[in-house]
Structures are given as C-alpha cells and as structure tokens.
Design an enzyme around this catalytic site. Structure first.
Site, PDB file in Angstrom:
ATOM      1  CE1 TYR A  22      -8.614   0.337   5.146  1.00 28.46           C
ATOM      2  CE2 TYR A  22     -10.285   1.900   4.432  1.00 28.46           C
ATOM      3  CZ  TYR A  22      -9.099   1.237   4.214  1.00 28.46           C
ATOM      4  OH  TYR A  22      -8.389   1.464   3.071  1.00 28.46           O
ATOM      5  CG  HIS A  77      -0.211   2.141  -1.767  1.00 26.04           C
ATOM      6  ND1 HIS A  77       0.076   0.850  -1.424  1.00 26.04           N
ATOM      7  CD2 HIS A  77      -1.352   2.468  -1.062  1.00 26.04           C
ATOM      8  CE1 HIS A  77      -0.855   0.398  -0.570  1.00 26.04           C
ATOM      9  NE2 HIS A  77      -1.719   1.369  -0.339  1.00 26.04           N
ATOM     10  CG  HIS A  97      -1.122  -2.233   4.958  1.00 26.04           C
ATOM     11  ND1 HIS A  97      -1.149  -0.872   4.827  1.00 26.04           N
ATOM     12  CD2 HIS A  97       0.113  -2.641   4.592  1.00 26.04           C
ATOM     13  CE1 HIS A  97       0.032  -0.468   4.367  1.00 26.04           C
ATOM     14  NE2 HIS A  97       0.822  -1.513   4.224  1.00 26.04           N
TER      15      HIS A  97
END
Ligand code: DQA
Length: 139
Positions: A22, A77, A97
């Site tokens: 990330y 999800h 994302h």
C-alpha cells in the site's frame, strides 16, 4: 464540484500498514496534495473501520454531492449492505483500490461494489483517487 472520499477499514493505517502493498504515504498527506492540486474541488473526507458508519456516510453525502470516491477496503469483498447503499443513493460512486485486487488472493476478486459503481480503478496506488477526481471533473 463537491466530491466525497470514503475509506474503509484499516486505511487509517496507510503509510505504516503493509507498505510493500500500500506504499508509505499516510492518506492525510496525500489528501493535502490532492486539495492543493484541485483548489476548486470541495473535498469531504471520511474514514471508518465500521461497516454501518460507511453506509451512514454514503447515505448522508449520496443525494447532493457530485461524486463519491469509495475504497471500502476489506468490506468490498463481503458487504452486501454497502453495495445496496450505492444502489440506493443518487451520487455516482467510483470504486478505488490501491492494490491490484485481481492479482492477489481469490477472495479479493469478489466485489459487492463494482456492479453498483460507475467504474472501478485498482492497482494504480493512490494515483487511482486522483484519476477518479479527473473523471468527475470531465463529466
Ligand atoms: C484494498 C484492497 C482490499 O482487498 C483490502 O482489504 C484493503 C485495501 C486496496 O485499496 O487495495 O484493505 O481496498
């Protein structure tokens, strides 16, 4: 132009969390740069680790803002509720994302969000949020 950015669970830890995936920039720092780059856009930022709070925020901003940039993180999800909230509001939502969810574990390939969003961006790092802003500006 008024745009809400809504981030889901664990994204408050950006900058220190799994930096190989990330990156090492805290979201607040990135947001400052984004605001500087787009001085005419009024940004509203909300982050929560709680599913219902994300749904409340979508309902709060979802009837009069111009755009919503949503990274539901892990709830992508699993959350039928967040998907339903996107379908229920009027403001268009872009799903973002940071990582390429399709290149990771199989469970990350499922999204309850993509089918309700106007579009999805994944795998382009924090740049994905900026590209979403550009899309809204060009509408
Ligand atoms: C994420 C991807 C999700 O699978 C994960 O649970 C996150 C972050 C991303 O931005 O890449 O927390 O949404």
């Amino acid at each position: 132009m008024r745009i809400a950015i809504i981030n889901g669970p664990n994204l408050n830890l950006l900058g220190t969390r799994e930096t190989d995936i990330y990156g090492n920039i805290p979201f607040e720092k990135f947001l400052k740069q984004l605001k500087k780059k787009y001085p005419k856009v009024k940004f509203e930022y909300f982050q929560s680790n709680i599913e219902g709070e994300l749904i409340n925020e979508l309902q709060r901003v979802g009837f009069d803002l111009d755009g919503i940039i949503l990274n539901p993180a892990g709830y992508t999800h699993t959350s039928v509720g967040i998907g339903d909230a996107i379908a229920a509001i009027k403001t268009p939502v872009i799903e973002v994302h940071i990582s390429n969810v399709h290149a990771r574990e199989d469970f990350r390939k499922i999204s309850h969000i993509s089918g309700k969003a106007v579009g999805s961006i994944f795998g382009l790092g924090l740049k994905g949020y900026e590209l979403a802003v550009e899309w809204f500006l060009q509408q």
